[in-house]
Design a protein around this motif. Sequence first.
Motif, PDB file in Angstrom:
ATOM      1  N   GLU A   1       0.925  -1.185   0.060  1.00  0.00           N
ATOM      2  CA  GLU A   1      -0.006   0.004   0.104  1.00  0.00           C
ATOM      3  C   GLU A   1       0.760   1.457   0.007  1.00  0.00           C
ATOM      4  O   GLU A   1       1.746   1.451   0.733  1.00  0.00           O
ATOM      5  CB  GLU A   1      -0.751  -0.011   1.225  1.00  0.00           C
ATOM      6  CG  GLU A   1      -1.862   1.021   1.230  1.00  0.00           C
ATOM      7  CD  GLU A   1      -3.053   0.833   2.373  1.00  0.00           C
ATOM      8  OE1 GLU A   1      -2.894   2.063   3.225  1.00  0.00           O
ATOM      9  OE2 GLU A   1      -3.279  -0.142   2.574  1.00  0.00           O
ATOM     10  N   GLY A   2       0.590   2.053  -0.980  1.00  0.00           N
ATOM     11  CA  GLY A   2       1.432   3.186  -1.203  1.00  0.00           C
ATOM     12  C   GLY A   2       2.871   3.165  -1.478  1.00  0.00           C
ATOM     13  O   GLY A   2       3.733   4.241  -1.308  1.00  0.00           O
ATOM     14  N   CYS A   3       3.361   2.145  -2.006  1.00  0.00           N
ATOM     15  CA  CYS A   3       4.562   1.904  -2.585  1.00  0.00           C
ATOM     16  C   CYS A   3       4.798   1.907  -3.921  1.00  0.00           C
ATOM     17  O   CYS A   3       3.888   1.804  -4.576  1.00  0.00           O
ATOM     18  CB  CYS A   3       4.951   0.500  -1.796  1.00  0.00           C
ATOM     19  SG  CYS A   3       4.816   0.149  -0.112  1.00  0.00           S
ATOM     20  N   ALA A   4       6.012   1.930  -4.609  1.00  0.00           N
ATOM     21  CA  ALA A   4       6.105   1.732  -5.791  1.00  0.00           C
ATOM     22  C   ALA A   4       5.697   0.256  -6.326  1.00  0.00           C
ATOM     23  O   ALA A   4       5.677  -0.714  -5.665  1.00  0.00           O
ATOM     24  CB  ALA A   4       7.450   1.923  -6.207  1.00  0.00           C
ATOM     25  N   PRO A   5       5.302   0.204  -7.744  1.00  0.00           N
ATOM     26  CA  PRO A   5       4.647  -0.996  -8.012  1.00  0.00           C
ATOM     27  C   PRO A   5       5.464  -2.067  -7.845  1.00  0.00           C
ATOM     28  O   PRO A   5       6.604  -2.100  -8.156  1.00  0.00           O
ATOM     29  CB  PRO A   5       4.321  -0.709  -9.524  1.00  0.00           C
ATOM     30  CG  PRO A   5       4.312   0.815  -9.675  1.00  0.00           C
ATOM     31  CD  PRO A   5       5.200   1.247  -8.665  1.00  0.00           C
ATOM     32  N   GLY A   6       4.954  -3.144  -7.045  1.00  0.00           N
ATOM     33  CA  GLY A   6       5.837  -4.610  -6.819  1.00  0.00           C
ATOM     34  C   GLY A   6       6.890  -4.492  -5.751  1.00  0.00           C
ATOM     35  O   GLY A   6       7.488  -5.367  -5.516  1.00  0.00           O
ATOM     36  N   VAL A   7       6.862  -3.354  -5.054  1.00  0.00           N
ATOM     37  CA  VAL A   7       8.013  -3.269  -3.953  1.00  0.00           C
ATOM     38  C   VAL A   7       7.038  -3.042  -2.677  1.00  0.00           C
ATOM     39  O   VAL A   7       6.167  -2.371  -2.459  1.00  0.00           O
ATOM     40  CB  VAL A   7       8.515  -1.726  -4.271  1.00  0.00           C
ATOM     41  CG1 VAL A   7       9.726  -1.421  -3.093  1.00  0.00           C
ATOM     42  CG2 VAL A   7       9.494  -1.826  -5.406  1.00  0.00           C
ATOM     43  N   SER A   8       7.485  -3.716  -1.844  1.00  0.00           N
ATOM     44  CA  SER A   8       7.079  -3.832  -0.374  1.00  0.00           C
ATOM     45  C   SER A   8       7.559  -2.914   0.462  1.00  0.00           C
ATOM     46  O   SER A   8       8.852  -2.888   0.665  1.00  0.00           O
ATOM     47  CB  SER A   8       7.264  -5.263   0.348  1.00  0.00           C
ATOM     48  OG  SER A   8       6.338  -6.236  -0.319  1.00  0.00           O
ATOM     49  N   CYS A   9       6.978  -1.827   0.795  1.00  0.00           N
ATOM     50  CA  CYS A   9       7.732  -0.641   1.837  1.00  0.00           C
ATOM     51  C   CYS A   9       7.232  -0.627   3.116  1.00  0.00           C
ATOM     52  O   CYS A   9       7.450  -0.204   3.982  1.00  0.00           O
ATOM     53  CB  CYS A   9       7.581   0.685   1.058  1.00  0.00           C
ATOM     54  SG  CYS A   9       5.808   1.140   0.891  1.00  0.00           S
ATOM     55  N   HIS A  10       6.115  -1.822   3.320  1.00  0.00           N
ATOM     56  CA  HIS A  10       5.630  -1.857   4.698  1.00  0.00           C
ATOM     57  C   HIS A  10       5.987  -3.501   5.402  1.00  0.00           C
ATOM     58  O   HIS A  10       4.902  -4.141   5.414  1.00  0.00           O
ATOM     59  CB  HIS A  10       4.003  -1.568   4.633  1.00  0.00           C
ATOM     60  CG  HIS A  10       3.797  -0.081   4.446  1.00  0.00           C
ATOM     61  ND1 HIS A  10       4.169   0.890   5.222  1.00  0.00           N
ATOM     62  CD2 HIS A  10       3.097   0.364   3.417  1.00  0.00           C
ATOM     63  CE1 HIS A  10       3.558   2.030   4.703  1.00  0.00           C
ATOM     64  NE2 HIS A  10       3.169   1.798   3.590  1.00  0.00           N
ATOM     65  N   LEU A  11       7.220  -3.781   5.232  1.00  0.00           N
ATOM     66  CA  LEU A  11       7.624  -5.092   5.898  1.00  0.00           C
ATOM     67  C   LEU A  11       7.041  -5.563   7.373  1.00  0.00           C
ATOM     68  O   LEU A  11       6.695  -6.638   7.571  1.00  0.00           O
ATOM     69  CB  LEU A  11       9.096  -5.020   5.910  1.00  0.00           C
ATOM     70  CG  LEU A  11       9.382  -5.311   4.259  1.00  0.00           C
ATOM     71  CD1 LEU A  11      11.115  -5.404   4.536  1.00  0.00           C
ATOM     72  CD2 LEU A  11       8.893  -6.455   3.674  1.00  0.00           C
ATOM     73  N   GLU A  12       6.389  -4.459   8.025  1.00  0.00           N
ATOM     74  CA  GLU A  12       6.090  -4.653   9.151  1.00  0.00           C
ATOM     75  C   GLU A  12       4.413  -5.206   9.150  1.00  0.00           C
ATOM     76  O   GLU A  12       4.059  -6.306  10.107  1.00  0.00           O
ATOM     77  CB  GLU A  12       5.665  -3.537  10.147  1.00  0.00           C
ATOM     78  CG  GLU A  12       5.070  -2.489   9.424  1.00  0.00           C
ATOM     79  CD  GLU A  12       5.455  -1.255   8.692  1.00  0.00           C
ATOM     80  OE1 GLU A  12       6.569  -1.588   7.866  1.00  0.00           O
ATOM     81  OE2 GLU A  12       5.036  -0.210   8.611  1.00  0.00           O
ATOM     82  N   ALA A  13       3.798  -5.400   7.965  1.00  0.00           N
ATOM     83  CA  ALA A  13       2.691  -6.054   7.758  1.00  0.00           C
ATOM     84  C   ALA A  13       2.878  -7.565   7.683  1.00  0.00           C
ATOM     85  O   ALA A  13       2.343  -8.340   8.176  1.00  0.00           O
ATOM     86  CB  ALA A  13       1.867  -5.611   6.537  1.00  0.00           C
ATOM     87  N   ILE A  14       4.016  -7.931   6.795  1.00  0.00           N
ATOM     88  CA  ILE A  14       4.433  -9.403   6.609  1.00  0.00           C
ATOM     89  C   ILE A  14       5.156  -9.785   7.939  1.00  0.00           C
ATOM     90  O   ILE A  14       4.721 -11.089   8.503  1.00  0.00           O
ATOM     91  CB  ILE A  14       5.459  -9.442   5.583  1.00  0.00           C
ATOM     92  CG1 ILE A  14       4.983  -8.934   4.426  1.00  0.00           C
ATOM     93  CG2 ILE A  14       6.038 -11.032   5.613  1.00  0.00           C
ATOM     94  CD1 ILE A  14       3.796  -9.464   3.889  1.00  0.00           C
ATOM     95  N   LEU A  15       5.598  -9.107   8.802  1.00  0.00           N
ATOM     96  CA  LEU A  15       6.238  -9.312  10.193  1.00  0.00           C
ATOM     97  C   LEU A  15       4.956  -9.551  11.145  1.00  0.00           C
ATOM     98  O   LEU A  15       5.095 -10.643  12.067  1.00  0.00           O
ATOM     99  CB  LEU A  15       7.198  -8.360  10.805  1.00  0.00           C
ATOM    100  CG  LEU A  15       8.538  -8.250  10.035  1.00  0.00           C
ATOM    101  CD1 LEU A  15       9.295  -7.147  10.448  1.00  0.00           C
ATOM    102  CD2 LEU A  15       9.359  -9.717   9.821  1.00  0.00           C
ATOM    103  N   LEU A  16       3.798  -8.802  10.998  1.00  0.00           N
ATOM    104  CA  LEU A  16       2.665  -9.043  11.837  1.00  0.00           C
ATOM    105  C   LEU A  16       2.064 -10.312  11.579  1.00  0.00           C
ATOM    106  O   LEU A  16       1.892 -11.223  12.477  1.00  0.00           O
ATOM    107  CB  LEU A  16       1.783  -8.039  11.776  1.00  0.00           C
ATOM    108  CG  LEU A  16       0.422  -8.125  12.547  1.00  0.00           C
ATOM    109  CD1 LEU A  16       0.755  -8.094  13.818  1.00  0.00           C
ATOM    110  CD2 LEU A  16      -0.607  -7.205  12.023  1.00  0.00           C
TER     111      LEU A  16
END
Length: 170
Positions: free
Chosen positions: A131-146
Motif C-alpha cells: 500500500e502506497g509503495c512503488a509498483p511491486g515493492v513492499s515498503c511496509h514489511l511490518e505487515a508481513i512481520l505481523l
Amino acid sequence: MVDHVPVAFRGAPPPEEPLPLPRRHTLVLLVGRVTTIKLAYWAALTLIELAVPRVLDRGFTERFPLSIALAAVITVLALAWARWQARVIDRRAGGIERGIPTIATTFAAASVVASPGSLPLLLIERAESLEGCAPGVSCHLEAILLWVALFAVGFVLIPAVFALSLRSAH
C-alpha cells in the motif's frame, strides 16, 4: 504367614497400572477443539484486517497500531479459550489427559488441519505491505512481520497453551 500376604495389603500403595492409550473419541475431541480455536483465531484476525481500512479511512501507517492492538486482544482471547477448552470435560468422550500422545496430536492437528486457515490473512497483509509503495515493492514489511508473528502464535503458542493446560494424568 505374613510373608505370603501381597505387599499391597501391608499399607503400601498398589502398583501403578499403565495408563490407557487415548481413545479415538478423545483424540477426535482434541483435534476438533484445537482446530476450531485456530480457525476462529485466524478468521477473526482476517475479518479485522478487512474491516480496519474500511472503518478508518487513513493510510497504512496510521492504521497499523490499531491492527496490532486488535491482534493482541484476539490473541489473548484465543489463548484463554485454548486453556479453558483443554480442561472442559465432554459428557460423551470424557476429559483429555496430558500425555505424549495427546500433546503430539495437539501439535500435529494444529499444523496439518488448521494452518492453511492463515493464508487469507497472509494475502491481506501482503496487499497492505504494498500500500502506497512503488509498483511491486513492499515498503511496509511490518505487515508481513505481523503475519509471521500471528502465524507463530497460531502454529506454536495456541497448541502449547492447550497442551500445557490439559489435565495431568496423576
